[in-house]
Design an enzyme around this catalytic site. Structure first.
Site, PDB file in Angstrom:
ATOM      1  N   ASP A 135     -35.698 -51.143  84.811  1.00 26.79           N
ATOM      2  CA  ASP A 135     -34.423 -50.781  83.710  1.00 26.79           C
ATOM      3  C   ASP A 135     -33.050 -50.334  84.354  1.00 26.79           C
ATOM      4  OD1 ASP A 135     -34.712 -50.963  80.991  1.00 26.79           O
ATOM      5  OD2 ASP A 135     -35.734 -49.320  80.756  1.00 26.79           O
ATOM      6  N   LYS A 159     -39.551 -58.591  74.479  1.00 23.16           N
ATOM      7  CA  LYS A 159     -39.738 -58.156  75.978  1.00 23.16           C
ATOM      8  C   LYS A 159     -40.989 -58.850  76.267  1.00 23.16           C
ATOM      9  CE  LYS A 159     -36.197 -54.380  76.206  1.00 23.16           C
ATOM     10  NZ  LYS A 159     -36.235 -52.899  76.475  1.00 23.16           N
ATOM     11  N   GLN A 179     -39.526 -47.507  76.734  1.00 18.15           N
ATOM     12  CA  GLN A 179     -38.531 -47.895  75.828  1.00 18.15           C
ATOM     13  C   GLN A 179     -37.905 -46.387  75.179  1.00 18.15           C
ATOM     14  OE1 GLN A 179     -37.359 -51.006  75.199  1.00 18.15           O
ATOM     15  NE2 GLN A 179     -35.997 -50.330  73.668  1.00 18.15           N
TER      16      GLN A 179
END
Ligand code: GUN
Length: 293
Positions: free
Chosen positions: A119, A52, A96
């Site tokens: 997200d 990422k 995460q």
């Protein structure tokens, strides 16, 4: 049978995003900034986060990685989230997953300002997506729809069977596929571990989205001739043949299923590479205040 090349589409999208970022910068606009929180040393998570951060660099974003030991308390992590919520330079951020057991993932997700939730996990974004309002759509479902769109695969009026009901993939992708939109507009059946006639339902499907996390679960005798098969599985199966000692394995018995399909995604190189693009796209949208002011 046509292979859906997620890697090639993802590279194309990254170029499109990079061009837009260059334009924004040339016009004196703000460089989009993604922050990523990672807790502990889960191997998979560390790899994903590294990808990422690298992808941010490739498209010209600013990125910040905040790494904490697994011993961080829930309270300390929530305080870090508050700092990112309040930091005007950070357009979007993610935490995460998975998190250590002593930290509530749900509490963490709900602590993120939904306007920075790139997200798309916050209930406000999930709810808005479900009723067709502008929102941050989570990465994997958005990536799947983008692949269908770019390969011009017709979904309107088709029967789409989704295998799996997770909050991250199964539920949102089934909502998106039934939405009156393109791609979308499909008749959707959601199957899961308690579904009795799964094979029978799969045999009726024009499009199958396999997202249950069980290697090679979908066999050739469950797929009708000419179906579109999207494989979301990414289980790390031990393998003596690779340097890393494992092989990424999908939910589809690819070798035997592929010859029956009109289109199929491989693993790796199908849905996987698209997920980071969706995150980049959401960050760009956040930077432009395109969804929320
Ligand atoms: N863990 C596995 N996939 C994801 C994702 O898309 N976002 C976050 N935050 N964690 C993940």
């Amino acid at each position: 049978m046509q292979l859906i090349d997620g890697k090639a589409v993802a590279d194309q999208i990254k170029q499109e995003i990079a061009a837009e970022v260059a334009q924004i910068k040339a016009n004196g606009g703000k460089t989009p900034h993604l922050a990523v929180i990672i807790v502990g040393h889960d191997g998979g998570s560390e790899t994903y986060v590294a990808h990422k951060v690298k992808s941010c660099e490739q498209v010209g974003f600013k990125s910040t990685k905040l790494a904490f030991e697994a011993s961080i308390t829930e309270e300390e992590l929530l305080a870090q989230i508050k700092l990112l919520n309040e930091d005007p330079d950070v357009d979007g951020f993610i935490v995460q997953l998975p998190l250590p057991k002593h930290i509530s993932e749900q509490k963490v997700i709900e602590a993120i300002d939904y306007r920075k939730d790139v997200d798309g996990f916050h209930p406000i974004n999930v709810g808005r997506m479900s009723i067709g309002l502008p929102s941050f759509v989570s990465a994997t479902p958005a990536g799947i729809l983008e692949l269908l769109k770019r390969y011009d695969i017709k979904t309107s009026g088709k029967h789409c069977v989704v295998i799996g009901r997770s909050n991250i993939v199964g539920k949102p992708v089934s909502m998106l596929m039934m939405q009156k939109a393109c791609p979308g507009d499909a008749t959707v059946t959601v199957c899961h571990s308690r579904t009795k006639n799964l094979k029978e339902l799969c045999l009726q499907a024009d499009i199958i989205i396999a997202a249950l996390g069980s290697p090679k679960f979908l066999k050739a005798d469950m797929v009708k001739e000419g179906a579109v098969v999207i494989d979301v599985g990414t289980t790390r199966v031990p393998s003596p043949l690779t340097k890393t000692g494992f092989k990424l394995t999908g939910d589809v018995d690819f070798e035997n299923v592929a010859p029956k399909c009109s289109y199929i995604t491989p693993v790796p190189g199908g849905v996987g590479p698209m997920t980071i693009c969706s995150l980049l796209r959401n960050t760009l949208l956040a930077g432009k205040k395109a969804i929320y002011k």
